[in-house]
Design an enzyme around this catalytic site. Structure first.
Site, PDB file in Angstrom:
ATOM      1  N   LYS A 187      46.987  21.551  42.475  1.00  0.00           N
ATOM      2  CA  LYS A 187      45.813  21.810  43.315  1.00  0.00           C
ATOM      3  C   LYS A 187      44.859  22.745  42.572  1.00  0.00           C
ATOM      4  CE  LYS A 187      44.296  24.616  46.361  1.00  0.00           C
ATOM      5  NZ  LYS A 187      42.856  24.580  46.020  1.00  0.00           N
ATOM      6  N   PRO A 188      43.750  22.191  42.067  1.00  0.00           N
ATOM      7  CA  PRO A 188      42.754  23.050  41.408  1.00  0.00           C
ATOM      8  C   PRO A 188      42.073  23.949  42.450  1.00  0.00           C
ATOM      9  CG  PRO A 188      42.438  20.721  40.843  1.00  0.00           C
ATOM     10  CD  PRO A 188      43.390  20.774  41.995  1.00  0.00           C
ATOM     11  N   ALA A 189      41.340  24.942  41.975  1.00  0.00           N
ATOM     12  CA  ALA A 189      40.585  25.818  42.890  1.00  0.00           C
ATOM     13  C   ALA A 189      39.438  25.028  43.512  1.00  0.00           C
ATOM     14  CB  ALA A 189      40.049  27.018  42.126  1.00  0.00           C
ATOM     15  N   GLU A 190      39.112  25.343  44.755  1.00  0.00           N
ATOM     16  CA  GLU A 190      38.048  24.605  45.449  1.00  0.00           C
ATOM     17  C   GLU A 190      36.672  24.849  44.826  1.00  0.00           C
ATOM     18  OE1 GLU A 190      40.173  26.751  46.672  1.00  0.00           O
ATOM     19  OE2 GLU A 190      39.341  28.040  48.254  1.00  0.00           O
ATOM     20  N   GLU A 262      51.177  34.515  38.746  1.00  0.00           N
ATOM     21  CA  GLU A 262      50.385  35.307  37.794  1.00  0.00           C
ATOM     22  C   GLU A 262      49.203  35.825  38.582  1.00  0.00           C
ATOM     23  OE1 GLU A 262      47.668  36.696  36.021  1.00  0.00           O
ATOM     24  OE2 GLU A 262      47.221  34.744  35.129  1.00  0.00           O
ATOM     25  N   CYS A 296      41.807  37.989  34.715  1.00  0.00           N
ATOM     26  CA  CYS A 296      42.899  38.768  35.291  1.00  0.00           C
ATOM     27  C   CYS A 296      43.256  39.969  34.424  1.00  0.00           C
ATOM     28  CB  CYS A 296      44.108  37.877  35.512  1.00  0.00           C
ATOM     29  SG  CYS A 296      44.514  36.894  34.083  1.00  0.00           S
ATOM     30  N   GLU A 393      40.891  45.512  42.360  1.00  0.00           N
ATOM     31  CA  GLU A 393      40.433  44.513  41.390  1.00  0.00           C
ATOM     32  C   GLU A 393      39.057  44.006  41.836  1.00  0.00           C
ATOM     33  OE1 GLU A 393      42.524  40.939  39.093  1.00  0.00           O
ATOM     34  OE2 GLU A 393      42.265  40.501  41.206  1.00  0.00           O
ATOM     35  N   PHE A 395      36.945  42.117  39.835  1.00  0.00           N
ATOM     36  CA  PHE A 395      36.807  40.762  39.272  1.00  0.00           C
ATOM     37  C   PHE A 395      35.352  40.418  38.981  1.00  0.00           C
ATOM     38  CE2 PHE A 395      38.829  36.490  38.760  1.00  0.00           C
ATOM     39  CZ  PHE A 395      39.982  36.942  38.146  1.00  0.00           C
TER      40      PHE A 395
HETATM   41  P1  NAI Z   1      42.828  32.866  45.791  1.00  0.00           P
HETATM   42  O1  NAI Z   1      44.106  33.515  45.432  1.00  0.00           O
HETATM   43  O2  NAI Z   1      42.507  32.746  47.250  1.00  0.00           O
HETATM   44  O3  NAI Z   1      42.735  31.379  45.180  1.00  0.00           O
HETATM   45  C1  NAI Z   1      43.478  30.927  44.080  1.00  0.00           C
HETATM   46  C2  NAI Z   1      44.058  29.554  44.396  1.00  0.00           C
HETATM   47  O4  NAI Z   1      44.927  29.661  45.521  1.00  0.00           O
HETATM   48  C3  NAI Z   1      43.010  28.513  44.798  1.00  0.00           C
HETATM   49  O5  NAI Z   1      43.400  27.253  44.307  1.00  0.00           O
HETATM   50  C4  NAI Z   1      43.083  28.525  46.308  1.00  0.00           C
HETATM   51  O6  NAI Z   1      42.647  27.328  46.906  1.00  0.00           O
HETATM   52  C5  NAI Z   1      44.568  28.738  46.524  1.00  0.00           C
HETATM   53  N1  NAI Z   1      44.926  29.296  47.831  1.00  0.00           N
HETATM   54  C6  NAI Z   1      44.211  30.169  48.589  1.00  0.00           C
HETATM   55  N2  NAI Z   1      44.861  30.430  49.741  1.00  0.00           N
HETATM   56  C7  NAI Z   1      46.015  29.717  49.717  1.00  0.00           C
HETATM   57  C8  NAI Z   1      47.116  29.571  50.630  1.00  0.00           C
HETATM   58  N3  NAI Z   1      47.145  30.206  51.801  1.00  0.00           N
HETATM   59  N4  NAI Z   1      48.148  28.769  50.282  1.00  0.00           N
HETATM   60  C9  NAI Z   1      48.131  28.127  49.099  1.00  0.00           C
HETATM   61  N5  NAI Z   1      47.118  28.208  48.207  1.00  0.00           N
HETATM   62  C10 NAI Z   1      46.074  29.001  48.512  1.00  0.00           C
HETATM   63  O7  NAI Z   1      41.662  33.646  45.056  1.00  0.00           O
HETATM   64  P2  NAI Z   1      40.085  33.564  45.370  1.00  0.00           P
HETATM   65  O8  NAI Z   1      39.858  33.666  46.844  1.00  0.00           O
HETATM   66  O9  NAI Z   1      39.501  32.426  44.662  1.00  0.00           O
HETATM   67  O10 NAI Z   1      39.571  34.899  44.679  1.00  0.00           O
HETATM   68  C11 NAI Z   1      39.739  36.148  45.333  1.00  0.00           C
HETATM   69  C12 NAI Z   1      40.145  37.199  44.349  1.00  0.00           C
HETATM   70  O11 NAI Z   1      41.380  36.856  43.757  1.00  0.00           O
HETATM   71  C13 NAI Z   1      39.211  37.423  43.168  1.00  0.00           C
HETATM   72  O12 NAI Z   1      38.124  38.220  43.489  1.00  0.00           O
HETATM   73  C14 NAI Z   1      40.154  38.071  42.206  1.00  0.00           C
HETATM   74  O13 NAI Z   1      40.276  39.436  42.518  1.00  0.00           O
HETATM   75  C15 NAI Z   1      41.476  37.378  42.451  1.00  0.00           C
HETATM   76  N6  NAI Z   1      41.724  36.274  41.495  1.00  0.00           N
HETATM   77  C16 NAI Z   1      42.590  36.487  40.460  1.00  0.00           C
HETATM   78  C17 NAI Z   1      42.787  35.500  39.511  1.00  0.00           C
HETATM   79  C18 NAI Z   1      43.702  35.677  38.341  1.00  0.00           C
HETATM   80  O14 NAI Z   1      43.450  35.140  37.296  1.00  0.00           O
HETATM   81  N7  NAI Z   1      44.786  36.386  38.491  1.00  0.00           N
HETATM   82  C19 NAI Z   1      42.058  34.238  39.561  1.00  0.00           C
HETATM   83  C20 NAI Z   1      41.201  34.092  40.710  1.00  0.00           C
HETATM   84  C21 NAI Z   1      41.054  35.099  41.627  1.00  0.00           C
END
Ligand code: NAI
Ligand code: MG
Length: 490
Positions: A187-190, A262, A296, A393, A395
């Site tokens: 599942k890629p990011a939306e 991660e 990250c 964080e 970001f």
């Molecule tokens: P997120 O953690 O919500 O999204 C990452 C992935 O998880 C996406 O594919 C999303 O659709 C999925 N996801 C979200 N909620 C889920 C759930 N309940 N069950 C299963 N999958 C789910 O991160 P988001 O909202 O894009 O970004 C928010 C913050 O997260 C950023 O500001 C940053 O601080 C952090 N982040 C860290 C990353 C890293 O490389 N470690 C990458 C992206 C975001």
């Protein structure tokens, strides 16, 4: 901060927006879709199919069938490797177009996207080489028995990835999973659904059998959550926010799935007065502003020794003011937009908060321009450890500068965080470098460099920055189950 101006390459054509299940491009059972944007303009670039729980179930069934039958199950390990090599070759051939697509959808500068494509190729080739080298052992047990171990695939793996390195994260997930013989539902990011779909087309072209890789776009709370809850998914590999990981870990408990995470960080980047000043300023700049801070491992807590603190911050601010911000497809651009309005707003909130908390705003702190999601490179000086801008964080392109006096003091302060993904130290003193590397609680430590990440070296977090490791041989452990076989001898 200047606006970049050179001629940009044409944006790529969008060929595929459906779901990939069993090597077929299909519409969602319930017909859902969502818009995906160009973050440089805020405009919609495509409507993409969104998977519901019913599509997740179809994809998981396809992945299960592929896992347990020919040709994938019985394929020679070396041939699995050859498929990965073939996919790497196809990515290499298409690197320019893939990079343009990544820049269009994720806002990465074209140069960063091209570097990502090289990373994708390197990762796929690295794991292609592993496919026929994943071995068990014979074990000297007590008694008249022969015991040996088999390393078998974990099974059907759900992989949930973020938007900051869309294709590189795909490669980090697919490489070890496929080398070990698993099957995958990705599942890629939306925010960034497009390049993964092109990779799906290339995976079919490379010859991966039906059901081995499946790609479902959609929202985290629906598509992602359905994948985590599905009883026939054996493992979830996730990269994203720590709060999302907590939700996933709780949901995964119902089926006791394996999970690897991660997550982010608030990585300390420590500059001692004996460091090469020019290199350290350039390094600290790259540490925070690479990909607009959407990384990250971003060096967002910049500890600078008192003696050089003032000069260091001034030199950093000079560079920040010269940064070329603009169209990510323009090769002159050094910083593109943040990925979304949501991310931009989060960053701007911290820019306000830092000022309210009493930190000194040296430069930046605002949105750049009035269209798209751009943020100025921002420096807060004289930040205190307990301020939110030093703990959370962000970001984005926002660095917190924290002066320090002594080595023991800075090690202690560097470790005062829930995170532990990366850390760096800049010094010419070998004792300080080794002491810091040993004592800092982080999965990666850089000495006189930053953001050096390679397919060959384990990557992951201490504490709340993650569970498990990606890259290197370490990742294989998380994509295999060890089975002990014991035979009674005469
Ligand atoms: P997120 O953690 O919500 O999204 C990452 C992935 O998880 C996406 O594919 C999303 O659709 C999925 N996801 C979200 N909620 C889920 C759930 N309940 N069950 C299963 N999958 C789910 O991160 P988001 O909202 O894009 O970004 C928010 C913050 O997260 C950023 O500001 C940053 O601080 C952090 N982040 C860290 C990353 C890293 O490389 N470690 C990458 C992206 C975001
Ligand atoms: Mg989220």
């Amino acid at each position: 901060m200047a606006q970049a101006t050179m001629k940009r390459p044409a944006p790529p054509a969008i060929r595929q927006t459906k779901l990939l299940i069993n090597n077929q491009w299909v519409d969602p059972v319930e017909g859902g879709s969502f818009d995906t944007y160009n973050p440089a303009t805020g405009q919609v670039i495509a409507k993409v199919a969104a998977a519901s729980a019913k599509d997740v179930d179809k994809a998981v069934q396809a992945a299960r069938k592929a896992l347990e039958s020919s040709p994938w199950k019985t394929m020679d390990a070396a041939d699995r490797g050859r498929l990965l090599y073939k996919l790497a070759d196809l990515v290499e051939k298409e690197a320019d177009e893939l990079a343009r697509m990544e820049s269009l959808n994720a806002g990465k500068t074209i140069n960063d996207s091209l570097a990502d494509m090289q990373g994708v190729v390197n990762t796929l080739r690295y794991y292609a080489g592993w496919a026929d080298k994943i071995e068990g052992r014979t074990v000297p047990v007590r008694g008249n028995f022969l015991s040996y171990t088999l390393r078998q695939p974990v099974g059907v793996v759900g992989q949930i990835i973020p938007w900051n390195f869309p294709l590189l994260m795909l490669a980090w997930k697919w490489g070890p999973a496929l080398a070990c013989g698993n099957t995958v539902v990705l599942k890629p990011a939306e925010q960034t659904p497009l390049t993964a779909l092109r990779l799906g087309e290339l995976a079919i072209e490379a010859g991966f059998p039906p059901g081995v890789v499946n790609i479902l776009n959609g929202m985290g709370e629906t598509t992602g959550a359905a994948l985590v809850a599905h009883p026939d998914v054996d493992k979830i590999a996730f990269t994203g926010h720590v709060d999302t990981a907590k939700i996933i870990q709780k949901a995964a408990a119902d089926t006791l799935k394996r999970v690897t995470f991660e997550l982010g960080g608030k990585s300390p980047n420590v500059i001692f007065a004996d460091a090469d000043m020019e290199q350290a300023v350039a390094g600290a700049f790259h540490a925070i502003y690479f990909h607009g801070g959407q990384c990250c491992t971003a060096g967002s807590r910049l500890f600078v020794e008192d003696k050089i603190h003032q000069e260091f911050v001034e030199r950093l601010a000079e560079r920040a003011k010269e940064r070329k911000i603009g169209d990510p497809l323009d090769p002159q651009t050094e910083q593109g937009p943040q990925v979304s309005k949501e991310q931009m707003d989060k960053i701007l909130h911290y820019c306000d908060l830092g000022q309210k908390e009493g930190a000194t705003l040296m430069t930046g702190g605002h949105r750049f321009g009035d269209k798209g999601f751009f943020v100025e490179p921002t420096i807060f000086d004289n930040v205190k450890d307990d301020m939110a801008i030093a703990k959370d964080e962000i970001f984005g392109p926002v660095v917190s500068v924290l002066p320090f006096k002594k080595v023991e003091e800075v090690i202690d302060r560097a470790n005062r965080t829930y995170y532990g993904l990366a850390a760096a130290v800049w010094t010419r003193d070998i004792d300080k470098a080794h002491l810091f590397a040993r004592e800092v609680k982080a999965g990666t430590v850089w000495v006189n460099c930053y953001h050096v990440v390679d397919a060959t070296t384990p990557f992951g977090g201490f504490k709340m920055s993650g569970q498990g490791r990606e890259n290197g041989e370490a990742a294989l452990e998380h994509y295999t189950e060890i089975k002990t076989v014991t035979i009674k001898l005469k």
